[in-house]
Scaffold this motif. Structure first.
Motif, PDB file in Angstrom:
ATOM      1  N   PRO A 114       0.810  -1.217   0.000  1.00  0.00           N
ATOM      2  CA  PRO A 114       0.000   0.000   0.000  1.00  0.00           C
ATOM      3  C   PRO A 114       0.842   1.265   0.000  1.00  0.00           C
ATOM      4  N   VAL A 115       2.098   1.134   0.410  1.00  0.00           N
ATOM      5  CA  VAL A 115       3.041   2.256   0.349  1.00  0.00           C
ATOM      6  C   VAL A 115       4.152   1.874  -0.611  1.00  0.00           C
ATOM      7  N   ASN A 116       4.326   2.651  -1.653  1.00  0.00           N
ATOM      8  CA  ASN A 116       5.403   2.375  -2.602  1.00  0.00           C
ATOM      9  C   ASN A 116       6.615   3.210  -2.206  1.00  0.00           C
ATOM     10  N   PRO A 117       7.724   2.551  -1.830  1.00  0.00           N
ATOM     11  CA  PRO A 117       8.884   3.300  -1.349  1.00  0.00           C
ATOM     12  C   PRO A 117       9.479   4.241  -2.386  1.00  0.00           C
ATOM     13  N   SER A 118       9.243   3.982  -3.656  1.00  0.00           N
ATOM     14  CA  SER A 118       9.845   4.843  -4.686  1.00  0.00           C
ATOM     15  C   SER A 118       9.364   6.279  -4.559  1.00  0.00           C
ATOM     16  N   TYR A 119       8.065   6.467  -4.328  1.00  0.00           N
ATOM     17  CA  TYR A 119       7.547   7.827  -4.194  1.00  0.00           C
ATOM     18  C   TYR A 119       7.893   8.427  -2.834  1.00  0.00           C
ATOM     19  N   GLU A 120       7.933   7.591  -1.798  1.00  0.00           N
ATOM     20  CA  GLU A 120       8.307   8.098  -0.475  1.00  0.00           C
ATOM     21  C   GLU A 120       9.757   8.548  -0.457  1.00  0.00           C
ATOM     22  N   ILE A 121      10.627   7.835  -1.162  1.00  0.00           N
ATOM     23  CA  ILE A 121      12.027   8.247  -1.283  1.00  0.00           C
ATOM     24  C   ILE A 121      12.122   9.569  -2.033  1.00  0.00           C
ATOM     25  N   LEU A 122      11.371   9.681  -3.105  1.00  0.00           N
ATOM     26  CA  LEU A 122      11.346  10.925  -3.885  1.00  0.00           C
ATOM     27  C   LEU A 122      11.011  12.117  -2.991  1.00  0.00           C
ATOM     28  N   LYS A 123      10.042  11.955  -2.097  1.00  0.00           N
ATOM     29  CA  LYS A 123       9.612  13.070  -1.251  1.00  0.00           C
ATOM     30  C   LYS A 123      10.678  13.491  -0.254  1.00  0.00           C
ATOM     31  N   LEU A 124      11.639  12.617   0.031  1.00  0.00           N
ATOM     32  CA  LEU A 124      12.705  12.943   0.975  1.00  0.00           C
ATOM     33  C   LEU A 124      13.877  13.655   0.324  1.00  0.00           C
ATOM     34  N   LEU A 125      13.944  13.649  -0.999  1.00  0.00           N
ATOM     35  CA  LEU A 125      15.086  14.258  -1.686  1.00  0.00           C
ATOM     36  C   LEU A 125      15.101  15.768  -1.470  1.00  0.00           C
ATOM     37  N   PRO A 126      16.279  16.370  -1.330  1.00  0.00           N
ATOM     38  CA  PRO A 126      16.359  17.821  -1.181  1.00  0.00           C
ATOM     39  C   PRO A 126      16.006  18.507  -2.495  1.00  0.00           C
ATOM     40  N   SER A 127      15.561  19.740  -2.415  1.00  0.00           N
ATOM     41  CA  SER A 127      15.231  20.478  -3.637  1.00  0.00           C
ATOM     42  C   SER A 127      16.478  20.965  -4.353  1.00  0.00           C
ATOM     43  N   THR A 128      17.559  21.164  -3.608  1.00  0.00           N
ATOM     44  CA  THR A 128      18.834  21.570  -4.216  1.00  0.00           C
ATOM     45  C   THR A 128      19.982  20.909  -3.463  1.00  0.00           C
ATOM     46  N   PHE A 129      21.083  20.718  -4.149  1.00  0.00           N
ATOM     47  CA  PHE A 129      22.320  20.286  -3.521  1.00  0.00           C
ATOM     48  C   PHE A 129      23.470  20.667  -4.435  1.00  0.00           C
ATOM     49  N   THR A 130      24.683  20.538  -3.961  1.00  0.00           N
ATOM     50  CA  THR A 130      25.848  20.860  -4.775  1.00  0.00           C
ATOM     51  C   THR A 130      26.697  19.619  -4.955  1.00  0.00           C
ATOM     52  N   CYS A 131      27.393  19.553  -6.080  1.00  0.00           N
ATOM     53  CA  CYS A 131      28.317  18.451  -6.334  1.00  0.00           C
ATOM     54  C   CYS A 131      29.581  19.023  -6.965  1.00  0.00           C
ATOM     55  N   LEU A 132      30.498  18.136  -7.336  1.00  0.00           N
ATOM     56  CA  LEU A 132      31.798  18.546  -7.854  1.00  0.00           C
ATOM     57  C   LEU A 132      32.462  19.507  -6.884  1.00  0.00           C
ATOM     58  N   SER A 133      32.588  19.023  -5.610  1.00  0.00           N
ATOM     59  CA  SER A 133      33.223  19.786  -4.529  1.00  0.00           C
ATOM     60  C   SER A 133      32.546  21.128  -4.305  1.00  0.00           C
ATOM     61  N   GLY A 134      31.240  21.135  -4.458  1.00  0.00           N
ATOM     62  CA  GLY A 134      30.482  22.339  -4.181  1.00  0.00           C
ATOM     63  C   GLY A 134      30.473  23.367  -5.286  1.00  0.00           C
ATOM     64  N   GLU A 135      31.020  23.015  -6.451  1.00  0.00           N
ATOM     65  CA  GLU A 135      31.134  23.993  -7.531  1.00  0.00           C
ATOM     66  C   GLU A 135      29.889  24.068  -8.400  1.00  0.00           C
ATOM     67  N   LYS A 136      29.058  23.039  -8.378  1.00  0.00           N
ATOM     68  CA  LYS A 136      27.894  23.003  -9.256  1.00  0.00           C
ATOM     69  C   LYS A 136      26.618  22.833  -8.441  1.00  0.00           C
ATOM     70  N   GLU A 137      25.672  23.748  -8.645  1.00  0.00           N
ATOM     71  CA  GLU A 137      24.399  23.665  -7.945  1.00  0.00           C
ATOM     72  C   GLU A 137      23.398  22.883  -8.791  1.00  0.00           C
ATOM     73  N   ILE A 138      22.722  21.955  -8.128  1.00  0.00           N
ATOM     74  CA  ILE A 138      21.771  21.078  -8.796  1.00  0.00           C
ATOM     75  C   ILE A 138      20.384  21.305  -8.193  1.00  0.00           C
ATOM     76  N   GLN A 139      19.385  21.418  -9.050  1.00  0.00           N
ATOM     77  CA  GLN A 139      18.015  21.496  -8.574  1.00  0.00           C
ATOM     78  C   GLN A 139      17.308  20.185  -8.900  1.00  0.00           C
ATOM     79  N   ILE A 140      16.711  19.574  -7.872  1.00  0.00           N
ATOM     80  CA  ILE A 140      15.923  18.356  -8.055  1.00  0.00           C
ATOM     81  C   ILE A 140      14.451  18.748  -8.156  1.00  0.00           C
ATOM     82  N   ILE A 141      13.826  18.345  -9.250  1.00  0.00           N
ATOM     83  CA  ILE A 141      12.401  18.593  -9.452  1.00  0.00           C
ATOM     84  C   ILE A 141      11.670  17.284  -9.203  1.00  0.00           C
ATOM     85  N   ALA A 142      11.006  17.183  -8.062  1.00  0.00           N
ATOM     86  CA  ALA A 142      10.267  15.975  -7.711  1.00  0.00           C
ATOM     87  C   ALA A 142       8.878  16.046  -8.326  1.00  0.00           C
TER      88      ALA A 142
END
Length: 259
Positions: A40-68
């Motif tokens: 009754p609970v699909n973990p795929s969507y629950e995991i999606l809801k936990l993702l941050p809206s933004t984060f950085t990678c490449l040692s903080g040089e690149k900002e990434i926006q996650i669109i859930a």
């Protein structure tokens, strides 16, 4: 800043400018809804809801926006075929990469899928009790190859994903996560949404900032069926590590092509 209306009236996430005023690199993520009475609970969507809206990678040089994507996708062949083009068209400003997440019951490990199948959906019924006809793939996707693969450097992504997770601290929920590659997405809804997304992108390539076309910058992640808080947070960290690997590989390939 509020949601931006798309041409079809659906609400889409805004693209938040980075600190230097540039458009951030964006990753669209989708998940599935409930699957049968057993899940009754699909973990795929629950995991999606936990993702941050933004984060950085490449040692903080690149900002990434996650669109859930704002709604769990029904485990229905008809719904997936109808909805995938709508999802893609709902982001007129464009997204750079896409990750679909789905559940794999009976597995205790995570898999990043390389390929998706056009045919072979005659046996496994969806939540509506429906299967697809043997000629469905040829009818709707006759212009596509029977197998489509991500245009990302899969081996590079896989290697970086595992490296990211091997280097998390022991305090991380993802410490010791079992992550594997896979070349068979299963001939079910996970496989089917992956193929539909790859097919849409192949038919509608999105221009990159350097003028090249992102043919199929999309991947699929299978997660275990458990949906207790510990497993959901573990899945969130695993998914984030894969997104980071996808982004870094994509940036590296883009930079190499521009040299």
């Amino acid at each position: 800043m509020g949601f931006q209306p798309a041409a079809n009236g659906m609400a889409t996430e805004p693209l938040v400018p980075s600190n230097d005023g540039e458009r951030p690199l964006t990753v669209l993520v989708t998940g599935f809804g409930p699957f049968q009475d057993r899940f009754p609970v699909n973990p795929s969507y629950e995991i999606l809801k936990l993702l941050p809206s933004t984060f950085t990678c490449l040692s903080g040089e690149k900002e990434i926006q996650i669109i859930a994507y704002h709604h769990p996708i029904r485990v229905s062949y008809e719904e997936v075929r109808r909805l995938v083009p709508v999802i893609h068209a709902s982001y007129p400003q464009g997204v750079d990469l896409i990750l679909h997440i789905g559940m794999a019951s009976g597995r205790t490990f995570y898999t990043a899928e390389r390929s998706a199948h056009r045919d072979g959906y005659e046996k496994n019924k969806d939540v509506d009790g429906q299967t697809l006809a043997a000629d469905h793939g040829q009818t709707f996707f006759g212009d596509c190859d029977p197998i489509l693969r991500t245009s990302l450097d899969y081996e590079r992504v896989l290697q970086r994903w595992k490296w990211n997770l091997q280097n998390v601290p022991e305090s991380s929920a993802a410490y010791g996560a079992d992550c594997r590659g896979s070349d068979d997405a299963g001939h079910y809804l996970c496989d089917y949404i992956y193929f539909n997304s790859l097919a849409w992108l192949a038919r509608n390539p999105t221009p990159r900032a350097d003028g090249a076309a992102n043919e199929r910058p999309v991947m699929f992640l299978h997660v275990p069926a458990e949906s207790d808080p510990r497993m959901l947070y573990k899945g969130k960290e695993v998914a984030l590590a894969l997104i980071e690997a996808m982004v870094e590989s994509w940036i590296e390939s883009t930079d190499a092509e521009m040299v």
